[in-house]
Design an enzyme around this catalytic site. Structure first.
Site, PDB file in Angstrom:
ATOM      1  N   HIS A  31       5.909   5.389   0.731  1.00 58.62           N
ATOM      2  CA  HIS A  31       5.564   6.491  -0.176  1.00 58.62           C
ATOM      3  C   HIS A  31       6.329   7.769   0.187  1.00 58.62           C
ATOM      4  CE1 HIS A  31       2.679   4.512  -2.579  1.00 58.62           C
ATOM      5  NE2 HIS A  31       1.774   5.464  -2.669  1.00 58.62           N
ATOM      6  N   GLU A  38       7.827  -2.053 -13.581  1.00 61.76           N
ATOM      7  CA  GLU A  38       8.910  -1.063 -13.476  1.00 61.76           C
ATOM      8  C   GLU A  38      10.235  -1.611 -13.990  1.00 61.76           C
ATOM      9  OE1 GLU A  38       6.569  -1.474 -11.280  1.00 61.76           O
ATOM     10  OE2 GLU A  38       5.845   0.489 -10.639  1.00 61.76           O
TER      11      GLU A  38
END
Lengths: 318, 366
Positions: B148, B79
């Site tokens: 999440h 990322e």
């Protein structure tokens, strides 16, 4: 060729000596990370590049900016915080930019421009350009996770990029051997599938020769390459002084690097009249840049709010 | 031709009378991306799994086949570098869209987002532009849990140089994504997994819902409800609960969180004198806190206000359903809080659940 390399080296050395000389007057409103001793790295590589090639660098970026063709006046004005600076006085010495000559940015956070260079290389390949990108960084950057991530992606996509590790052996005051389990940076790079080689002694002519060959391979579509150039920082990490009194490194360690000074070496390879002419011209250019910076205005207060965003979109969606 | 549609004012769905076609939020995103890529070869799309069989919930379905692997590709699990790569592409004049299937993963990219994307234009004196879109999704329910489920958009609202948008309807999903791609600046495009399932009218043509425009999604005089991201449908449902007891709530969707269109919220709060901001994140230093602070600054000495922030419970999101239920505000708790403001005291009232107003629940497995 010797004359042009000498001019490039001397230009950086002379500019930075002048910077160090006037730094105590506090007219320079920016921390400066001098490249003195390391000029050969930027010069040796940039001498093999085309104007449309692109470079990304670090906060120790004066040498790279100048070697790639950045305006000396705009750089000194930037250090003075003047509106005529290359970033209108908003970036300082650590954030030099000159898109018109392919200097696409320098960062104060170690390792940060490496993936930016990779992305630029992706765009060049996407557009089928025959230009390339060179990413300059120090030995400390090779410890950042983003270094490994960037190598992997550049190799995966076989991008037109040359990585140049400017290894001066110190991250601020800490030696590479105290930071890296294996100091063989090239071995870590080749593990990613990228051919890598080391120039051991800051040799500008050897670097020029290798960079010429390597950039030719990259332009031919052979994917990324890596060069580690061993070099040495003569001055302190940041600021205008020597720092051998701190005790983290010794003058004895520095001595061979100072004795093999590439500026002196190239001076001796250039005929005296030519050399003297270069020195006169460069000295005048340097003094002129400082006069320009001194005479330039500071930005208006309205500049504070300018350029947070680009206001007008210019894409072809409409 | 890209048209600029002004967000409709005082209607639950914009331009409903002219729109007959319904799309899901997912389909709206896919169509926006497709139209942008078709119109401009500099638009490219990448991120973990954008070209895999599940195609980011379907939002990228078919695009790899249509535009090829140079324009649509899955990335290594990197990322940090891939965000930096997106920035480099944007510096070179491409218009990258970088997709993250969870907003939590952006924490791996903060250096590039905050230190480079947000700052490059300013610190380089306007010499560069970064047309960059970062899509990310907030998860909820079915045990999404600690890593999440986070709505972290306030981090990005804090930093000058980033635009932040969290559209809540399919109409705005398409219009805001096209506006974000069209924008010459970095835009954090925040989706919510629950909103992905919502359906609504979406025009077939390209259009943008411009930065800095909020929308009044329902009108009322008694209390103002501002619902961010997945809390917008909860606020609209809370309005129905309140209507049943004679309280008329006005509901506002900020849509763009940065730049924030505070004016309609100020006007509404001035009218009702009661303001509940329901955040899809933690209240502390959150988007809701910013909205309340701006309203207070504007109405101080002009209007007495009763205010309330609602958001995630100040804990890490738990996975077990009984605790997870308590972690989030919902239509009933929002209605209860709104009634308290209207009456000026705690009433302890929570409406009986009306199954017709229950939000969409995500069913696993993820």
């Amino acid at each position: 060729m010797y004359a042009s390399l000498y001019r490039a080296l001397y230009r950086i050395r002379r500019l930075e000596e002048e910077t160090a000389r006037i730094y105590p007057t506090d007219r320079i409103k920016s921390p400066v990370h001098l490249s003195i001793g390391q000029e050969a790295v930027a010069v040796g590589v940039c001498a093999t590049l085309q104007p449309q090639d692109v470079v990304f660098g670090t906060y120790r970026g004066h040498a790279l900016y100048l070697a790639k063709g950045g305006s000396m006046k705009a750089m000194v004005a930037e250090m003075f915080g003047k509106v005529t600076g290359c970033a209108r006085g908003k970036g300082g010495s650590m954030h030099l930019i000159a898109p018109e000559v392919g200097v696409m940015g320098t960062s104060a956070v170690v390792g940060t421009t490496i993936p930016n260079a990779v992305g630029y290389a992706y765009a060049l390949r996407y557009r089928e350009s025959d230009s390339l990108v060179v990413s300059f960084f120090g030995d400390g950057a090779t410890e950042e996770g983003v270094f490994a991530e960037s190598l992997n992606f550049a190799a995966l996509k076989q991008l037109p990029i040359l990585f140049v590790c400017e290894n001066n052996q110190y991250a601020i005051h800490t030696h590479q051997a105290r930071r890296q389990a294996t100091t063989d940076i090239c071995a870590r790079v080749t593990a990613h599938g990228i051919p890598a080689e080391r120039i051991t002694n800051n040799d500008v002519l050897r670097l020029f020769e290798r960079s010429q060959a390597i950039t030719r391979e990259i332009r031919a579509g052979h994917g990324p390459r890596f060069l580690e150039v061993m070099t040495y920082r003569w001055f302190e990490h940041v600021g205008p002084n020597k720092d051998f009194q701190l005790g983290y490194r010794s003058l004895e360690e520095a001595q061979p690097w100072i004795e093999s000074d590439q500026v002196v070496r190239l001076a001796n390879l250039v005929d005296r009249p030519v050399r003297e002419q270069i020195e006169r011209e460069v000295t005048e250019e340097v003094l002129d840049a400082f006069r320009f910076a001194e005479a330039s205005p500071f930005p208006n207060a309205t500049e504070l709010d300018a350029d947070v965003f680009k206001e007008e979109a210019a894409c072809s969606l409409i | 031709m890209l048209t600029h549609l002004t967000p409709g004012i005082q209607q639950e769905t914009p331009r409903t009378e002219t729109l007959t076609r319904e799309l899901s939020y997912v389909e709206a995103l896919r169509e926006a991306t497709d139209q942008a890529m078709e119109a401009d070869p500099s638009v490219i799309l990448f991120g973990l799994d954008v070209d895999d069989p599940k195609a980011i919930q379907g939002t990228t379905r078919g695009l790899a086949e249509k535009y090829g692997p140079a324009r649509v590709f899955g990335t290594p699990l990197s990322e940090d570098a891939m965000t930096g790569t997106a920035i480099g592409m944007a510096l070179a004049g491409l218009r990258p869209i970088h997709v993250h299937i969870r907003m939590d993963f952006l924490m791996l990219a903060m250096n590039q987002l905050v230190n480079v994307a947000a700052k490059s234009r300013y610190m380089y004196g306007g010499k560069v532009a970064l047309p960059l879109v970062i899509r990310s999704m907030i998860g909820k329910s079915w045990g999404q849990g600690a890593q999440h489920s986070q709505g972290l958009y306030s981090f990005f609202m804090h930093v000058p140089g980033l635009k932040v948008v969290a559209p809540t309807t399919p109409f705005d999903a398409k219009g805001c994504l096209l506006a974000a791609i069209h924008d010459d600046n970095p835009v954090m495009f925040v989706e919510h997994r629950i909103l992905h399932f919502h359906k609504g009218p979406v025009p077939t043509e390209s259009y943008t819902v411009q930065p800095g425009r909020s929308r009044i999604t329902a009108t009322g005089e008694d209390v103002t409800l501002v619902g961010i991201s997945a809390m917008q449908p909860e606020c609209l449902a809370a309005r129905h609960y309140l209507a049943a007891i004679g309280i008329h709530a006005e509901v506002i969707d900020p849509i763009w969180l940065s730049p924030l269109d505070i004016e309609p919220i100020v006007e509404s709060a001035e009218k009702t004198g009661r303001l509940v901001v329901v955040d899809n994140g933690w209240s502390n230093c959150g988007a809701g806190a910013e909205i309340l602070a701006q309203v207070a600054e504007r109405l101080m000495g002009i209007r007495d206000l009763r205010v309330r922030r609602m958001g995630f419970a100040p804990v890490t999101c738990p996975t077990t359903p009984v605790l997870e239920e308590l972690f989030y505000p919902n239509a009933r708790t929002i209605a209860g809080a709104a009634r308290d403001l209207v009456e000026g005291q705690p009433t302890g009232w929570i409406p009986e659940e009306n199954p017709a107003l229950r939000g969409i629940a995500f069913k696993g497995p993820f």
